[in-house]
Design a protein around this motif. Structure first.
Motif, mmCIF file in Angstrom:
data_model
loop_
_atom_site.group_PDB
_atom_site.id
_atom_site.type_symbol
_atom_site.label_atom_id
_atom_site.label_comp_id
_atom_site.label_asym_id
_atom_site.label_seq_id
_atom_site.Cartn_x
_atom_site.Cartn_y
_atom_site.Cartn_z
ATOM 1 N N ASN A 42 87.111 57.577 26.110
ATOM 2 C CA ASN A 42 87.918 57.648 27.429
ATOM 3 C C ASN A 42 87.796 57.342 29.143
ATOM 4 O O ASN A 42 86.444 57.932 29.527
ATOM 5 C CB ASN A 42 89.392 58.484 27.644
ATOM 6 N N LEU A 48 81.039 61.169 31.850
ATOM 7 C CA LEU A 48 80.503 62.540 31.724
ATOM 8 C C LEU A 48 79.012 62.879 30.753
ATOM 9 O O LEU A 48 78.221 62.859 30.712
ATOM 10 C CB LEU A 48 81.320 63.576 31.399
ATOM 11 N N ASP A 71 93.379 57.335 29.490
ATOM 12 C CA ASP A 71 92.868 58.910 28.993
ATOM 13 C C ASP A 71 94.415 59.457 29.414
ATOM 14 O O ASP A 71 95.338 59.221 29.545
ATOM 15 C CB ASP A 71 93.268 59.387 30.346
ATOM 16 N N GLY A 105 91.311 65.182 21.358
ATOM 17 C CA GLY A 105 91.942 64.697 20.219
ATOM 18 C C GLY A 105 92.483 63.606 20.605
ATOM 19 O O GLY A 105 92.798 62.615 19.341
ATOM 20 N N ASP A 109 92.214 60.540 17.351
ATOM 21 C CA ASP A 109 93.474 60.618 15.925
ATOM 22 C C ASP A 109 93.635 59.044 16.214
ATOM 23 O O ASP A 109 93.999 58.053 15.269
ATOM 24 C CB ASP A 109 94.615 61.219 16.432
ATOM 25 N N LEU A 132 90.239 72.275 21.010
ATOM 26 C CA LEU A 132 91.145 71.840 19.766
ATOM 27 C C LEU A 132 90.556 70.581 19.427
ATOM 28 O O LEU A 132 90.853 70.685 18.009
ATOM 29 C CB LEU A 132 92.207 70.943 20.825
ATOM 30 N N ALA A 133 89.640 69.866 19.652
ATOM 31 C CA ALA A 133 88.810 68.632 18.771
ATOM 32 C C ALA A 133 88.238 69.274 17.661
ATOM 33 O O ALA A 133 88.130 68.904 16.958
ATOM 34 C CB ALA A 133 88.750 67.199 19.642
ATOM 35 N N LYS A 151 105.696 62.291 17.236
ATOM 36 C CA LYS A 151 105.010 62.552 17.732
ATOM 37 C C LYS A 151 103.377 61.602 15.970
ATOM 38 O O LYS A 151 104.897 62.473 14.930
ATOM 39 C CB LYS A 151 104.453 63.669 17.625
HETATM 40 N N1 LIG Z 1 94.533 64.796 13.446
HETATM 41 C C1 LIG Z 1 94.718 66.487 13.353
HETATM 42 O O1 LIG Z 1 93.857 67.063 12.645
HETATM 43 C C2 LIG Z 1 94.987 67.210 15.046
HETATM 44 C C3 LIG Z 1 94.917 68.314 14.686
HETATM 45 C C4 LIG Z 1 96.088 68.712 16.007
HETATM 46 C C5 LIG Z 1 95.816 67.845 17.266
HETATM 47 N N2 LIG Z 1 95.618 66.068 17.085
HETATM 48 C C6 LIG Z 1 95.857 65.539 17.895
HETATM 49 O O2 LIG Z 1 95.281 65.893 19.433
HETATM 50 C C7 LIG Z 1 95.280 65.841 20.391
HETATM 51 C C8 LIG Z 1 95.231 66.486 21.719
HETATM 52 O O3 LIG Z 1 93.675 66.686 21.573
HETATM 53 P P1 LIG Z 1 92.800 67.099 22.934
HETATM 54 O O4 LIG Z 1 93.452 68.422 23.361
HETATM 55 O O5 LIG Z 1 91.675 67.054 22.243
HETATM 56 O O6 LIG Z 1 93.816 66.136 23.878
HETATM 57 P P2 LIG Z 1 92.704 64.684 25.100
HETATM 58 O O7 LIG Z 1 92.004 64.113 24.023
HETATM 59 O O8 LIG Z 1 94.064 64.308 25.374
HETATM 60 O O9 LIG Z 1 91.952 65.656 25.781
HETATM 61 C C9 LIG Z 1 91.995 66.548 26.783
HETATM 62 C C10 LIG Z 1 91.593 66.166 28.367
HETATM 63 O O10 LIG Z 1 90.595 66.341 28.350
HETATM 64 C C11 LIG Z 1 89.656 66.042 28.816
HETATM 65 N N3 LIG Z 1 88.176 65.657 27.884
HETATM 66 C C12 LIG Z 1 88.166 65.795 26.827
HETATM 67 N N4 LIG Z 1 87.158 66.205 26.697
HETATM 68 C C13 LIG Z 1 86.593 66.707 28.023
HETATM 69 C C14 LIG Z 1 84.946 67.112 28.616
HETATM 70 N N5 LIG Z 1 83.597 67.831 27.449
HETATM 71 N N6 LIG Z 1 85.118 67.762 30.290
HETATM 72 C C15 LIG Z 1 86.282 67.312 30.784
HETATM 73 N N7 LIG Z 1 87.357 66.542 30.581
HETATM 74 C C16 LIG Z 1 87.423 66.307 28.855
HETATM 75 C C17 LIG Z 1 90.571 63.648 28.224
HETATM 76 O O11 LIG Z 1 90.031 62.949 28.847
HETATM 77 C C18 LIG Z 1 91.975 64.338 28.303
HETATM 78 O O12 LIG Z 1 92.354 64.489 29.892
HETATM 79 C C19 LIG Z 1 96.976 65.926 20.654
HETATM 80 O O13 LIG Z 1 97.299 64.016 20.179
HETATM 81 C C20 LIG Z 1 97.202 65.906 18.951
HETATM 82 O O14 LIG Z 1 98.427 65.619 18.428
HETATM 83 C C21 LIG Z 1 95.258 66.372 15.812
#
Ligand SMILES: NC(=O)c1ccc[n+]([C@@H]2O[C@H](COP(=O)([O-])OP(=O)(O)OC[C@H]3O[C@@H](n4cnc5c(N)ncnc54)[C@H](O)[C@@H]3O)[C@@H](O)[C@H]2O)c1
Length: 370
Positions: A42, A48, A71, A105, A109, A132-133, A151
């Protein structure tokens, strides 16, 4: 580096966890039978890490096509998935190719879902860049996009070829995002490992300070627990539903407030407090246990109080959740801290108490005592 294996009936893949793994492209190369790859990321992560990965792959003559998406959770949409397909099709018409995605994540996803659908299945690699991911969404093969009604409403089970979790990439992650990831880490302790929960209570400050050893252990233990559950129940016909602790309430918060208003991990955190309060109302855990949950979640920098959506909207939103079966919401609750169970339905009196904000049993009791 630690490597875990996730073994399923039809596939098996490694989960590599460690520092500096983004530069170790030899972890990725065996999973690329042809030297051509789309890197899906994204607009925040691309500046980065994209060039760094691109350069490393170029050293091995791998041709890279970047696909850079907007993003944020509110972009995890059918529209953006369509744009993903158009760009992938323009790039690799009639050739099955790899979607490789350094990202959080949301992109993971969405890319996993696009990979599952594109030409009935294009292999893909997960390179998670948020906590989280790394502890949750990149492992286990759940892929999805959001729909205005719910969702992650449209999705598929589709496993990656390899997961590469480089803990060094978390250094650029905003603090709020780190906390959101800790919500899913706490979830593992609550649902199945009381001693990990105690470890988290002891090491929360170290995790927030990104102490490398603490981070690596928390990611490893979370991935071990997730892999163990997914190996027993890949398609969520039973035990895998335990991973949804806090998510029925959390998804309602995310959808009710509008995607992106609260982070996914924040909504899950407040959802876990509701689940703990419901478990106390059922007589399974004590008010002190609820206080313990609230305290740990709060120490991780996460919300413990849910927004007031109104009982009717709460119930309507939870009624759209994927975890509803034959009209009954299947809650994940706690028989004890470290032992989650599936509870079909809850008494109306408990629900009303919970959803009108009269659930903060522990906080209320402590206030009365002070
Ligand atoms: N598939 C599954 O089993 C599962 C489990 C839990 C959550 N999810 C999904 O995951 C999503 C949430 O994921 P998330 O919390 O990773 O959110 P995200 O992907 O939106 O990332 C969070 C923010 O951090 C930024 N970012 C990412 N990596 C970075 C880095 N290294 N340095 C600086 N910025 C960075 C992203 O651009 C974004 O602004 C939700 O949509 C949720 O539904 C899926």
């Amino acid at each position: 580096m630690i490597t875990l294996d996730l073994t399923l009936p039809d596939t098996r893949y490694p989960i590599h966890i460690g520092r500096g793994l983004l530069d170790q492209v030899e972890l990725l190369l065996p999973h690329l039978p042809i030297p051509k790859v789309a890197i899906v990321t994204n607009t925040v992560v691309a500046p980065l890490y994209l060039v760094r990965l691109q350069k490393k792959l170029a050293e091995h003559d791998v041709e890279v096509t970047p696909i850079i998406l907007p993003d944020g959770e509110d972009h995890k949409t059918p529209g953006n998935t369509e744009s993903h397909f158009r760009r992938t099709a323009a790039w690799s018409l009639r050739t099955k190719n790899y979607a490789d995605c350094p990202r959080g994540g949301v992109i993971g996803d969405m890319t996993g879902f696009a990979a599952a659908c594109y030409q009935r299945g294009a292999p893909f690699i997960q390179i998670p860049t948020t906590l989280l991911a790394q502890v949750d969404s990149s492992v286990g093969g759940k892929t999805a996009i959001n729909h205005p009604l719910g969702k992650n409403m449209i999705g598929a089970f589709y496993q990656p070829k390899v997961v590469i979790a480089d803990t060094e990439l978390l250094a650029t992650l905003p603090t709020r995002e780190l906390s959101a990831g800790l919500a899913e880490v706490i979830k593992y302790g609550l649902l199945g490992d009381a001693s990990f929960l105690s470890w988290l209570e002891e090491h929360m400050e170290a995790l927030l300070a990104q102490d490398p050893d603490a981070l690596q252990y928390a990611i490893r233990r979370s991935c071990e627990m997730k892999a163990n559950i997914v190996q027993q129940d890949e398609k969520e016909s039973g035990i895998r539903a335990l991973l949804n602790l806090g998510h029925t309430f959390g998804h309602a918060i995310e959808t009710g407030l509008g995607y992106g208003a609260w982070l996914h991990g924040e909504a899950v955190a407040a959802g876990m407090v509701l689940a703990a309060a419901a478990s106390a109302a059922m007589g399974w855990i004590t008010a002190d246990d609820v206080l313990r949950v609230e305290t740990l979640i709060s120490r991780a920098g996460l919300p413990i109080k849910s927004p007031d959506l109104g009982v009717a909207q709460w119930l309507e939103l939870m009624g759209h959740d994927k975890k509803v079966e034959s009209g009954t919401i299947r809650y994940v609750l706690l028989k004890a801290l470290g032992h989650a169970i599936i509870q079909p339905g809850l008494p109306k009196s408990v629900m009303t108490k919970l959803l009108t904000g009269r659930h903060i049993i522990a906080t209320e009791q402590s206030a009365r005592q002070s």
